[in-house]
Motif scaffolding. Structure first.
Motif, mmCIF file in Angstrom:
data_model
loop_
_atom_site.group_PDB
_atom_site.id
_atom_site.type_symbol
_atom_site.label_atom_id
_atom_site.label_comp_id
_atom_site.label_asym_id
_atom_site.label_seq_id
_atom_site.Cartn_x
_atom_site.Cartn_y
_atom_site.Cartn_z
ATOM 1 N N ASN B 68 0.826 -1.212 0.000
ATOM 2 C CA ASN B 68 0.000 0.000 0.000
ATOM 3 C C ASN B 68 0.857 1.258 0.000
ATOM 4 N N GLU B 69 1.959 1.234 0.775
ATOM 5 C CA GLU B 69 2.909 2.355 0.765
ATOM 6 C C GLU B 69 3.447 2.600 -0.633
ATOM 7 N N LEU B 70 3.876 1.522 -1.290
ATOM 8 C CA LEU B 70 4.442 1.639 -2.628
ATOM 9 C C LEU B 70 3.411 2.230 -3.581
ATOM 10 N N LEU B 71 2.192 1.712 -3.539
ATOM 11 C CA LEU B 71 1.154 2.201 -4.447
ATOM 12 C C LEU B 71 0.914 3.688 -4.218
ATOM 13 N N ASN B 72 0.876 4.099 -2.935
ATOM 14 C CA ASN B 72 0.691 5.526 -2.648
ATOM 15 C C ASN B 72 1.829 6.351 -3.204
ATOM 16 N N SER B 73 3.080 5.883 -2.998
ATOM 17 C CA SER B 73 4.201 6.697 -3.455
ATOM 18 C C SER B 73 4.271 6.708 -4.974
ATOM 19 N N PHE B 74 3.873 5.624 -5.650
ATOM 20 C CA PHE B 74 3.857 5.624 -7.113
ATOM 21 C C PHE B 74 2.804 6.589 -7.623
ATOM 22 N N SER B 75 1.624 6.602 -6.998
ATOM 23 C CA SER B 75 0.585 7.487 -7.510
ATOM 24 C C SER B 75 0.949 8.929 -7.236
ATOM 25 N N GLN B 76 1.705 9.175 -6.139
ATOM 26 C CA GLN B 76 2.201 10.536 -5.899
ATOM 27 C C GLN B 76 3.180 10.941 -6.982
ATOM 28 N N GLU B 77 4.050 10.005 -7.377
ATOM 29 C CA GLU B 77 5.014 10.299 -8.456
ATOM 30 C C GLU B 77 4.276 10.666 -9.727
ATOM 31 N N VAL B 78 3.228 9.897 -10.045
ATOM 32 C CA VAL B 78 2.459 10.180 -11.256
ATOM 33 C C VAL B 78 1.841 11.565 -11.165
ATOM 34 N N GLN B 80 2.888 14.110 -9.398
ATOM 35 C CA GLN B 80 3.933 15.126 -9.517
ATOM 36 C C GLN B 80 4.362 15.299 -10.971
ATOM 37 N N THR B 81 4.513 14.172 -11.683
ATOM 38 C CA THR B 81 4.916 14.266 -13.081
ATOM 39 C C THR B 81 3.861 15.023 -13.884
ATOM 40 N N LEU B 82 2.591 14.726 -13.623
ATOM 41 C CA LEU B 82 1.519 15.421 -14.338
ATOM 42 C C LEU B 82 1.565 16.913 -14.034
ATOM 43 N N GLN B 83 1.777 17.242 -12.736
ATOM 44 C CA GLN B 83 1.853 18.658 -12.353
ATOM 45 C C GLN B 83 2.979 19.350 -13.098
ATOM 46 N N MET B 84 4.161 18.697 -13.147
ATOM 47 C CA MET B 84 5.312 19.309 -13.812
ATOM 48 C C MET B 84 5.012 19.515 -15.286
ATOM 49 N N GLN B 85 4.367 18.521 -15.894
ATOM 50 C CA GLN B 85 4.045 18.654 -17.317
ATOM 51 C C GLN B 85 3.101 19.821 -17.538
ATOM 52 N N GLN B 86 2.115 19.958 -16.626
ATOM 53 C CA GLN B 86 1.173 21.067 -16.772
ATOM 54 C C GLN B 86 1.898 22.402 -16.671
ATOM 55 N N GLN B 87 2.811 22.500 -15.667
ATOM 56 C CA GLN B 87 3.540 23.752 -15.495
ATOM 57 C C GLN B 87 4.371 24.063 -16.726
ATOM 58 N N GLN B 88 5.017 23.035 -17.267
ATOM 59 C CA GLN B 88 5.857 23.267 -18.439
ATOM 60 C C GLN B 88 5.026 23.760 -19.610
ATOM 61 N N SER B 89 3.830 23.160 -19.784
ATOM 62 C CA SER B 89 3.042 23.566 -20.943
ATOM 63 C C SER B 89 2.472 24.960 -20.727
#
Lengths: 97, 92
Positions: B68-78, B80-89
């Motif tokens: 469950n920890e891993l799944l939470n941290s993976f979804s947080q990574e996703v 964060q990546t989406l947020q960064m992509q939005q900021q870049q665009s």
């Protein structure tokens, strides 16, 4: 009409959530089976944690790949149906003239 | 939410939890039986089997928490990546 729609939405949300929960339970079971094989200690050791991490990553990639293939298939099915329907419509008008 | 709908929701949540634990319990039992119960002829648990069973239960529960920890941290990574992509665009 509105009330039965929202019950329907709730039912669908419930089924999706149940599916997700059961997937996680299966995931834990698969990774435990593969990674945890010695019981001389109570706690998970580093090797077991690493193995579990890799197992989870692989399972997620596996699930994602299946979802992609399903989506592709459903798009191609829809396109086939549209093409068929367009041809039936053309025939219908050709017969009338 | 009035108290009647709250009660219904609580009951539903309870049912969900019970189903979840039941399923997990069955799976845990299968795994620990497979991995720990090795002798067939004697009528009771050996010392090693008892120790193994205890630790197996603990490890299974730990594995559940870890996954469950891993799944939470993976979804947080996703996220964060989406947020960064939005900021870049947005910056373009």
């Amino acid at each position: 009409m509105g009330a039965s729609n929202s019950k329907h939405e709730k039912d669908i949300a419930y089924i999706k959530e149940k599916n997700q929960v059961e997937s996680i339970i299966r995931l834990v079971d698969v990774c435990f089976d593969q990674c945890v094989n010695s019981f001389s200690r109570r706690d998970l050791n580093k090797r077991e944690k690493l193995c579990t991490t890799q197992c989870v990553k692989k399972f997620l990639e596996f699930t994602q790949r299946i979802e992609e293939r399903i989506e592709e298939q459903s798009i191609s099915e829809r396109q086939k149906m549209e093409t068929r329907r367009n041809e039936e419509i053309k025939k219908h008008f050709a017969n009338q003239n | 939410m009035n108290s009647l709908t709250q009660q219904t929701t609580d009951k539903q949540e309870q049912k969900k939890l019970v189903k979840f634990f039941n399923l997990q319990f069955r799976k845990m039992m299968e795994q620990c039986h497979k991995k720990c119960i090795t002798t067939k002829n004697k009528g009771k648990l050996g010392i090693a089997e008892k120790a193994c069973t205890d630790r197996c239960v603990i490890k299974y529960i730990q594995t559940t928490a870890y996954v469950n920890e891993l799944l939470n941290s993976f979804s947080q990574e996703v996220d964060q990546t989406l947020q960064m992509q939005q900021q870049q665009s947005q910056q373009k």
